[in-house]
Scaffold this motif. Structure first.
Motif, PDB file in Angstrom:
ATOM      1  N   PRO A 321       0.856  -1.184   0.000  1.00 36.94           N
ATOM      2  CA  PRO A 321       0.000   0.000   0.000  1.00 36.94           C
ATOM      3  C   PRO A 321       0.896   1.238   0.000  1.00 36.94           C
ATOM      4  O   PRO A 321       1.938   1.244   0.667  1.00 36.94           O
ATOM      5  N   TRP A 322       0.544   2.228  -0.781  1.00 39.37           N
ATOM      6  CA  TRP A 322       1.347   3.455  -0.814  1.00 39.37           C
ATOM      7  C   TRP A 322       0.412   4.638  -1.007  1.00 39.37           C
ATOM      8  O   TRP A 322      -0.676   4.502  -1.574  1.00 39.37           O
ATOM      9  N   ALA A 323       0.843   5.787  -0.539  1.00 43.68           N
ATOM     10  CA  ALA A 323       0.078   7.022  -0.745  1.00 43.68           C
ATOM     11  C   ALA A 323       0.968   8.187  -0.384  1.00 43.68           C
ATOM     12  O   ALA A 323       1.845   8.063   0.471  1.00 43.68           O
ATOM     13  N   THR A 324       0.749   9.303  -1.040  1.00 41.60           N
ATOM     14  CA  THR A 324       1.542  10.502  -0.752  1.00 41.60           C
ATOM     15  C   THR A 324       0.812  11.729  -1.284  1.00 41.60           C
ATOM     16  O   THR A 324       0.092  11.634  -2.275  1.00 41.60           O
ATOM     17  N   PRO A 325       0.968  12.853  -0.615  1.00 48.03           N
ATOM     18  CA  PRO A 325       0.501  14.094  -1.236  1.00 48.03           C
ATOM     19  C   PRO A 325       1.328  14.350  -2.486  1.00 48.03           C
ATOM     20  O   PRO A 325       2.529  14.041  -2.524  1.00 48.03           O
ATOM     21  N   ILE A 330      -3.890  13.854  -3.284  1.00 50.19           N
ATOM     22  CA  ILE A 330      -3.268  12.698  -2.657  1.00 50.19           C
ATOM     23  C   ILE A 330      -3.373  11.555  -3.669  1.00 50.19           C
ATOM     24  O   ILE A 330      -4.452  11.305  -4.217  1.00 50.19           O
ATOM     25  N   LYS A 393      -5.046   7.098   1.966  1.00 43.43           N
ATOM     26  CA  LYS A 393      -4.144   6.204   2.721  1.00 43.43           C
ATOM     27  C   LYS A 393      -4.922   5.021   3.309  1.00 43.43           C
ATOM     28  O   LYS A 393      -4.488   3.866   3.217  1.00 43.43           O
ATOM     29  N   ALA A 396      -5.877   2.637   0.601  1.00 46.91           N
ATOM     30  CA  ALA A 396      -4.711   1.883   0.106  1.00 46.91           C
ATOM     31  C   ALA A 396      -4.400   0.726   1.053  1.00 46.91           C
ATOM     32  O   ALA A 396      -4.131  -0.400   0.611  1.00 46.91           O
TER      33      ALA A 396
ATOM     34  N   GLU B 416       0.394  -4.708   6.050  1.00 46.43           N
ATOM     35  CA  GLU B 416       1.199  -3.542   5.656  1.00 46.43           C
ATOM     36  C   GLU B 416       0.348  -2.278   5.732  1.00 46.43           C
ATOM     37  O   GLU B 416      -0.855  -2.330   5.513  1.00 46.43           O
ATOM     38  N   ASN B 417       0.999  -1.158   6.001  1.00 45.65           N
ATOM     39  CA  ASN B 417       0.239   0.096   5.946  1.00 45.65           C
ATOM     40  C   ASN B 417       1.066   1.217   5.340  1.00 45.65           C
ATOM     41  O   ASN B 417       2.292   1.191   5.377  1.00 45.65           O
ATOM     42  N   VAL B 418       0.352   2.170   4.781  1.00 41.12           N
ATOM     43  CA  VAL B 418       0.986   3.369   4.222  1.00 41.12           C
ATOM     44  C   VAL B 418       1.630   4.168   5.344  1.00 41.12           C
ATOM     45  O   VAL B 418       1.026   4.374   6.386  1.00 41.12           O
ATOM     46  N   TYR B 419       2.857   4.611   5.107  1.00 41.52           N
ATOM     47  CA  TYR B 419       3.454   5.602   5.993  1.00 41.52           C
ATOM     48  C   TYR B 419       3.845   6.801   5.153  1.00 41.52           C
ATOM     49  O   TYR B 419       4.726   6.707   4.306  1.00 41.52           O
ATOM     50  N   SER B 420       3.171   7.896   5.363  1.00 43.19           N
ATOM     51  CA  SER B 420       3.469   9.140   4.659  1.00 43.19           C
ATOM     52  C   SER B 420       3.064  10.260   5.609  1.00 43.19           C
ATOM     53  O   SER B 420       1.890  10.350   5.988  1.00 43.19           O
ATOM     54  N   ALA B 422       2.145  13.265   6.056  1.00 46.42           N
ATOM     55  CA  ALA B 422       0.993  14.165   6.024  1.00 46.42           C
ATOM     56  C   ALA B 422      -0.331  13.431   6.135  1.00 46.42           C
ATOM     57  O   ALA B 422      -1.356  14.034   6.450  1.00 46.42           O
ATOM     58  N   ILE B 423      -0.326  12.118   5.852  1.00 44.00           N
ATOM     59  CA  ILE B 423      -1.604  11.399   5.767  1.00 44.00           C
ATOM     60  C   ILE B 423      -1.643  10.080   6.526  1.00 44.00           C
ATOM     61  O   ILE B 423      -2.729   9.516   6.702  1.00 44.00           O
ATOM     62  N   GLY B 424      -0.516   9.601   7.001  1.00 38.78           N
ATOM     63  CA  GLY B 424      -0.555   8.329   7.718  1.00 38.78           C
ATOM     64  C   GLY B 424       0.651   8.162   8.618  1.00 38.78           C
ATOM     65  O   GLY B 424       1.768   8.506   8.226  1.00 38.78           O
TER      66      GLY B 424
END
Lengths: 444, 444
Positions: A321-325, A330, A393, A396, B416-420, B422-424
């Protein structure tokens, strides 16, 4: 007393140290790091540059004293020069020969060498270490023109950050769209539009040719012309910092990462690897992956440390799982997108929909586009991509788990969802995308 | 041409009408509603009262003309007085006898009668119809003191809305905490604290005794004393509007809802029921449930309409993801909480953790508390409860799906988890709660 030596003080190394101690407090743990600090969040650096976080101090996670209390012996600014597998020692700068019973390699990554003329000029910024970032942040106050080299995840964050800071920012990338190794072009289109609104200039299908200047950078030479630059942010792809591993004869994978099994053990008994230096199989394709996130590095470190310390813990194939501004949006997803599935020759179908994050009439409602990638016929999920305003997020995380546990588009098309005007729309975007997939590709 | 008659123009009725037409455009569809409108979002009403949405107009979803174009014949302000199962007709106000081939009951709910003296006074507000809400919104401008009767989901929304609007608001409820049928006390504690900060006064363990006044309400009499009131919002529990169904001899369940099978068919051939008038089995306990959300009603209506129209669609047992703003928090969950599991005599264990929504140093970071309820030993999830600042709706959707597909705390502990930043956060709160559950209750 068994001794575990850990090379590297990033998320993987610190995770490993904690893993060992959680199994057995009496296990001796020594961590070697070349840097002045261990416990900080490098992922926050672009956001301080972008002035979204006030200062670098807040990125520090723990006092050095906390590690002393935990019985973790951290040797700062100390380089390990070699590993002897046979005699079970490491060769350490100033310390000489240090024995180990278990060894954890957590040497991390470097940015790929741009390998063009002028790479030795001042003004090339490799975003990584927090002390250097503090110095660079002062320099950025004086910068008018910045060039970001390559639209990798860090490149995406840095274009967003520098544009947000008001610097005239140019992005160059050899691919036709940003984050092309990860994201589909339709996911990135709104991001690219928002970067332009923020004043950034994007140069795709553009190769880096040279950094120009005398002593200090003044411009970047590209295949499409010259761009003025007071600073060049080098966001080339991550390559595993595998020199020590290679020299010691550990088996390396196709990415250059150290091959590990599910216990994070390398091909050499007693030696583990974790984080950006290790190579892990992708859960769907089985293809070797390297250079994932800090969250992956920390979890891998914990598994490596647990096993090194005499416990038992397995790390599972990754679904990422991935996410970013990115710009004003996003973006995120899980496993891979349409482009990657096509490139890998994996048969697939796509279901997609443009949904919304709240009731259509609720203030702050934002678009949420969801694309689901699935096996033909079974419609079993193999990937997902999203672009939207909120909740990316969490979606994801969900979709990576759905892929791991074999859920299908049919399962998601009939899933229940929260409907509450301020926080969720009548139709969850994931459900809409799955429904589109079933209607378009379901056989009944 | 086969004719489907639908009684009720809410989410279930409109869903059913669309379901029929999606199967066969030539199927005749007549919808009877007592009200002036069909296509609006009643769920938005509390937020207009709370001044978070500007006006009622935005709650309308479609022009009446849209239904005409779709071939759906809606008879507004027209009451159905009786159903004749044998002759397959309904008795309709002004129209007389109207035949049907298929019938969909979507008569919805009413609030339970408070059944105390003074229930006929002016100033008792039953939040339901948008035209009445528009009139009430003007009255609220003149209101100084409001009493909300019962801390049901609507009660929670209305206390939040009225306090946000600046009205001196009292909540009375016979239970020891708010939303006691749904949520655990530790989930509601921060909500109750935030209501107090917003100026609301909470009276738990308090029974409604009477509405006092001459012609118009001036106070509410409770077991604990008298509360001044210019308006009383009646948010008693929802009861199915089952009079027509009962009279026609349809089988009713333990909640008073119409019993349906997975096609939403009732005990009588050709007759379907959907929405708040229907009773559905809970996916974990099998217990009959009624009065779920607009999202459930719409989905049930679609299934009923599809089958009524000659298609095939099944509705599945419900796991009920839910979430709503409450005071200054968002609460939510899936299936049931600890209190309900205990009340139902279902053996269970709990894993819980206090996490955060973003990196600890990122502006806007909010707490997220997650409680997971699981079967002992197998640690298979059977419920979840949450309170936090953001991402609650998406997590509730995820956890309801996780329960449905039999995931365990062990599965979630290793997700698994998103690490970002601003959002996670580095550690997803769900993972922390699952890890706590495994560490506390896992057998190895």
């Amino acid at each position: 007393m068994p001794r575990t030596v850990i090379i590297g003080g990033g998320a993987a190394g610190i995770g490993a140290a904690g893993g060992v101690k959680a199994v057995d407090k009496n296990n001796e743990v020594i961590v070697y790091t070349e840097f002045e600090d261990v416990a900080y969040s490098p992922c926050g650096i672009p956001y301080v540059h972008g002035k979204e976080i006030d200062d670098f101090q807040s990125l520090f996670l723990a006092e050095k004293e906390a590690y002393v209390r935990a019985g973790i012996d951290i040797r700062y600014e100390t380089r390990v020069n070699g590993i002897d597998i046979h005699d079970k020692v490491v060769h350490v700068e100033r310390e000489g020969t240090v024995r180990w019973d278990r060894l954890v390699l957590a040497t991390g990554f470097d940015y790929a060498d741009p390998d063009v003329p002028g790479s030795d000029l001042d003004g090339l910024y490799y975003v990584k270490n927090i002390r250097r970032a503090m110095e660079w942040d002062k320099i950025l106050d004086t910068v008018k023109h910045a060039v970001v080299v390559h639209a990798t995840p860090l490149g995406v964050e840095m274009v967003t950050a520098l544009a947000h800071r008001g610097i005239e920012t140019h992005l160059i990338d050899p691919n036709p769209w940003a984050l092309a190794d990860v994201a589909d072009p339709d996911i990135m289109a709104p991001v690219e539009e928002s970067w332009r609104e923020m004043g950034a200039t994007l140069h795709f299908n553009t190769d880096l040719k040279a950094f120009l200047g005398e002593g200090r950078i003044r411009a970047v030479q590209t295949s499409e012309g010259e761009l003025p630059a007071d600073v060049a942010v080098i966001a080339t792809h991550k390559v595993p910092n595998n020199a020590l591993a290679a020299e010691a004869g550990l088996e390396l994978g196709s990415t250059g990462g150290v091959v590990v099994d599910q216990t994070m053990a390398t091909s050499t008994p007693g030696v583990y690897a974790a984080g950006d230096v290790a190579e892990l199989p992708h859960g769907v394709s089985g293809i070797g992956l390297q250079g994932l996130t800090g969250s992956h590095a920390y979890a891998q470190g914990k598994v490596a440390g647990t096993n090194a310390g005499g416990g038992t813990k397995n790390y599972q194939p990754v679904y990422i799982p991935w996410a970013t501004p990115a710009g004003k949006w996003i973006i995120g997803g899980a496993s891979f997108g349409e482009t990657t599935a096509t490139a890998l020759g994996i048969p697939h179908v796509v279901g997609q929909a443009q949904g919304i994050s709240r009731a259509r009439y609720f203030p702050g409602v934002k678009p949420v586009k969801v694309k689901l990638i699935a096996e033909p016929k079974s419609l079993k999920l193999i990937g997902a991509q999203m672009v939207g305003g909120e909740g990316i997020k969490e979606r994801a995380d969900f979709l990576a788990t759905a892929i791991k546990f074999g859920l299908t588009m049919r399962d998601l098309a009939s899933m229940e969802n929260v409907y509450s005007p301020a926080i969720g729309a009548l139709n969850e975007p994931i459900v809409l995308a799955a429904t589109n997939g079933v209607e378009t590709h379901g056989t009944g």
